[in-house]
Design a protein around this motif. Structure first.
Motif, PDB file in Angstrom:
ATOM      1  N   ASP A 448      32.508  35.899  55.480  1.00 60.09           N
ATOM      2  CA  ASP A 448      32.909  35.244  54.236  1.00 60.09           C
ATOM      3  C   ASP A 448      33.774  36.218  53.455  1.00 60.09           C
ATOM      4  O   ASP A 448      33.270  37.036  52.673  1.00 60.09           O
ATOM      5  CB  ASP A 448      31.678  34.834  53.427  1.00 60.09           C
ATOM      6  CG  ASP A 448      32.021  34.015  52.184  1.00 60.09           C
ATOM      7  OD1 ASP A 448      33.211  33.988  51.799  1.00 60.09           O
ATOM      8  OD2 ASP A 448      31.098  33.423  51.593  1.00 60.09           O
ATOM      9  N   ARG A 451      33.519  36.215  49.617  1.00 58.24           N
ATOM     10  CA  ARG A 451      32.323  36.880  49.095  1.00 58.24           C
ATOM     11  C   ARG A 451      32.463  38.391  49.198  1.00 58.24           C
ATOM     12  O   ARG A 451      32.101  39.129  48.280  1.00 58.24           O
ATOM     13  CB  ARG A 451      31.082  36.420  49.852  1.00 58.24           C
ATOM     14  CG  ARG A 451      29.774  36.997  49.307  1.00 58.24           C
ATOM     15  CD  ARG A 451      28.583  36.513  50.129  1.00 58.24           C
ATOM     16  NE  ARG A 451      27.316  36.937  49.545  1.00 58.24           N
ATOM     17  CZ  ARG A 451      26.761  38.120  49.740  1.00 58.24           C
ATOM     18  NH1 ARG A 451      27.376  39.026  50.499  1.00 58.24           N
ATOM     19  NH2 ARG A 451      25.597  38.426  49.183  1.00 58.24           N
ATOM     20  N   ASP A 452      32.986  38.865  50.328  1.00 58.13           N
ATOM     21  CA  ASP A 452      33.140  40.308  50.506  1.00 58.13           C
ATOM     22  C   ASP A 452      34.086  40.908  49.468  1.00 58.13           C
ATOM     23  O   ASP A 452      33.946  42.077  49.088  1.00 58.13           O
ATOM     24  CB  ASP A 452      33.654  40.617  51.914  1.00 58.13           C
ATOM     25  CG  ASP A 452      32.630  40.268  52.993  1.00 58.13           C
ATOM     26  OD1 ASP A 452      31.457  40.045  52.641  1.00 58.13           O
ATOM     27  OD2 ASP A 452      33.013  40.206  54.178  1.00 58.13           O
ATOM     28  N   LYS A 538      31.772  32.534  40.262  1.00 59.17           N
ATOM     29  CA  LYS A 538      31.159  32.111  41.520  1.00 59.17           C
ATOM     30  C   LYS A 538      29.641  32.003  41.440  1.00 59.17           C
ATOM     31  O   LYS A 538      29.021  31.279  42.223  1.00 59.17           O
ATOM     32  CB  LYS A 538      31.552  33.080  42.642  1.00 59.17           C
ATOM     33  CG  LYS A 538      33.007  32.976  43.072  1.00 59.17           C
ATOM     34  CD  LYS A 538      33.272  33.856  44.268  1.00 59.17           C
ATOM     35  CE  LYS A 538      34.664  33.617  44.826  1.00 59.17           C
ATOM     36  NZ  LYS A 538      34.822  32.261  45.375  1.00 59.17           N
ATOM     37  N   ALA A 567      22.492  35.408  42.414  1.00 59.16           N
ATOM     38  CA  ALA A 567      22.608  34.075  43.004  1.00 59.16           C
ATOM     39  C   ALA A 567      21.322  33.277  42.855  1.00 59.16           C
ATOM     40  O   ALA A 567      21.342  32.038  42.891  1.00 59.16           O
ATOM     41  CB  ALA A 567      22.994  34.186  44.473  1.00 59.16           C
TER      42      ALA A 567
END
Length: 628
Positions: A448, A451-452, A538, A567
């Motif tokens: 991803d 995300r990284d 995000k 998250a």
């Protein structure tokens, strides 16, 4: 009740962001007035723009160079607050100072100024120290100012918070080029003796660095003598012996050697023009920069790739860079666009003109230095290729770069952003290491890329970006110059497709002129702002999100755990529980963007100024205890 904070700015732009951020940390009703005293450093506009972007309460006065006193007076002329704080552009206030001193002045209407303690720091603010306490051992009165000044007693100007009404008829003397603060404090105490209060808390940090201006012992002696002559008539009624005493001290003290102290350059203007506070438009909104065209490529076919080479100095590496871009044995159509950002290095133009016969090469030169972000944007506007490939002028491509790049584009024609690994090389071009996936030892491809990217700029060299995607995203943001590529990648990751090619085809040169220490420090702040933005976007949290507290970094792996906690609908707070060693301070500086709030001791709060995003910094002011 508003606090007006006046920041004279002259050629210390690398520290301006930290100074302004420290003024905003208490989240009070403030107006921050940056007085640009004719600063001559190359990136002055960029430094000011980044400081102004911190808050709508920051404004700018532009004036010809007149010196420190002139700049402070210009700020006073337009200050509209109930209280006034002075701060040099290379120093910082400790979060909490303004709040506590405002409370004192509000609670005691007869107090005209509140004075805090201070400490000294090194250039990077890694170490704080106070060799002597120059305030608390002495009475805060006119007699101390007259007879003990620089004889153990002194009050740095940024220690004070002043009632605006008390400064109605007091200004800094513009006829002297030193000892302005002594004259100022003498005037204040002459009028309000007994109405200045001391708060024994760390409130300000005085930065010592090679860029601080120094005065010779002879000049300091002359400044002392001149200042004493100005002060004497004002105090002769109460202290008739002051003139003789100051002459005796001058003759005794300035015969010996003395360490030089930081003083700003002062000019000679005594005029009082009308100054206007303004908020300069963002660099993005200043219009297209006019470039002179040295030559334009003569190829008639549509190029698939436009190589973008922004140039600023580094003439000795430029030929190798441009030679490495030439394709041999490949059928990709390409062009090379070089934009010289008004390099002071005159050899740059000679190198470029010697290559004027290359039909694929276009050469432009900005009429003034505008920085890396705008230079890349200018080149992208002029490019004709479907893709933009960015190569720094002191770097070069490996011989197999063309085949790797062409294969990646042909195999995935819908991709918007292709990036590779790189080889770090020394000044002579010899390999140092292979930098995989952006060069981070602690980030591995997760599958991803978006995300990284939250953790670091993994989409690094070689970058090949679809031109339409670049332009639709608005290109590079000048407010993030230094980490502009990371900011762009984060914005593109919202909609664009990425492809990683694990081959080191880009040679990144590491040398003494590549990135300055101050530039690296500024990148920490920008990186944390970017992280805050992307985490909020995000990983939004609900109004019921619980707080989780962290007091220590246990390696970079912990950052991945923090993101997982965020998250899970949590807000993460860094709460200091012990003295932080330098390694922990540096981790907190570089990665505080992962935290929603920072609860730290006052000295650490000061050391974080210029490094944090817009999250809250909480601290309890306390006396400063130097490290044992």
């Amino acid at each position: 009740m508003t606090i007006s904070i006046i920041i004279p700015y002259y050629n210390h732009g690398a520290y301006l962001h930290a100074a302004v951020q420290s003024c905003l940390a208490d989240r009070l009703d403030v107006e921050v007035i940056i007085v640009n005293d004719g600063s001559k450093e190359a990136h002055a506009e960029s430094y000011i723009a980044k400081a102004v972007a911190l808050s709508s309460s920051v404004s700018v006065i532009n004036k010809p160079n007149g010196g420190l006193s002139s700049a402070r007076n210009a700020g006073l002329e337009v200050a509209g607050g109930d209280f006034v704080q002075f701060l040099d552009s290379d120093d910082v206030l400790v979060p909490g100072k303004l709040r506590l001193q405002k409370q004192q002045l509000t609670s005691f209407p007869d107090v005209v100024a509140s004075v805090s303690s201070y400490v000294l720091s090194d250039e990077d603010m890694n170490e704080l120290s106070r060799p002597v306490d120059s305030i608390s051992p002495y009475p805060l009165d006119l007699q101390s100012v007259l007879y003990r000044w620089e004889r153990g007693f002194s009050i740095p100007i940024h220690c004070g918070l002043f009632r605006r009404s008390g400064l109605a008829d007091i200004r800094f003397d513009e006829t002297v080029h030193g000892k302005e603060d002594w004259i100022f404090w003498s005037s204040l105490f002459s009028r309000f003796d007994g109405q200045v209060a001391y708060l024994p808390f760390l409130g300000a940090v005085y930065r010592q660095h090679p860029g601080g201006m120094t005065r010779s012992i002879n000049h300091m002696a002359e400044s002392w003598h001149r200042a004493a002559e100005i002060i004497a008539p004002k105090v002769s009624g109460r202290f008739p012996e002051f003139a003789d005493e100051s002459r005796r001290w001058h003759e005794h003290f300035y015969r010996g050697a003395r360490s030089e102290t930081k003083q700003e350059v002062a000019g000679g203007s005594q005029d009082r023009p009308i100054y206007l506070k303004t908020r300069p438009t963002s660099i993005d909104d200043q219009g297209v920069v006019v470039c002179e065209s040295i030559r334009v490529a003569t190829i008639s076919s549509q190029p698939l790739v436009s190589f973008i080479v922004p140039v600023y100095n580094h003439s000795k590496y430029l030929d190798q860079c441009l030679d490495s871009l030439k394709a041999s044995g490949h059928d990709i159509e390409y062009e090379i666009i070089v934009v010289d950002d008004c390099s002071p290095d005159k050899a740059v133009l000679n190198v470029l003109r010697n290559r004027a016969e290359d039909p694929r090469l276009s050469i432009f030169r900005s009429v003034k230095n505008v920085g890396i972000s705008r230079t890349q944007n200018i080149a992208a506007q002029m490019a004709k290729g479907s893709y933009l490939a960015f190569v720094d002028c002191d770097d070069f491509l490996a011989p197999n770069a063309w085949s790797v790049m062409s294969s990646a584009l042909r195999e995935n024609p819908s991709v918007d952003y292709v990036f590779t690994d790189r080889t770090d090389v020394d000044e002579g071009g010899q390999p140092i290491r292979i930098a995989r996936y952006g060069g981070y030892d602690w980030i591995r491809p997760s599958g991803d890329i978006a995300r990284d990217l939250v953790f670091g700029m993994i989409a690094s060299h070689l970058k090949v970006i679809r031109r339409s995607s670049y332009l639709e995203a608005g290109g590079c943001n000048p407010l993030f110059s230094g980490v502009q590529d990371w900011d762009l990648a984060l914005r593109l990751a919202r909609n664009a497709s990425f492809s990683y090619v694990p081959e080191a085809v880009y040679h990144h040169r590491i040398h003494r002129e590549s990135v300055t220490r101050s530039a690296r420090l500024a990148q920490f702040s920008q990186s944390n702002i970017l992280r805050r933005n992307i985490i909020d976007e995000k990983l939004p949290r609900s109004s019921n999100a619980k707080e989780v507290f962290v007091s220590w970094f246990d390696g970079h792996k912990m950052l991945f755990d923090i993101v997982d906690v965020i998250a899970g609908d949590h807000r993460v707070v860094f709460r200091q529980k012990c003295k932080l060693p330098l390694t922990q301070l540096q981790m907190l500086r570089e990665f505080n963007g992962f935290f929603d709030r920072l609860e730290v001791e006052s000295d650490v709060a000061a050391q974080l100024m210029g490094f944090v995003g817009d999250q809250e910094v909480r601290t309890d002011l306390r006396p400063f205890s130097p490290p044992v």
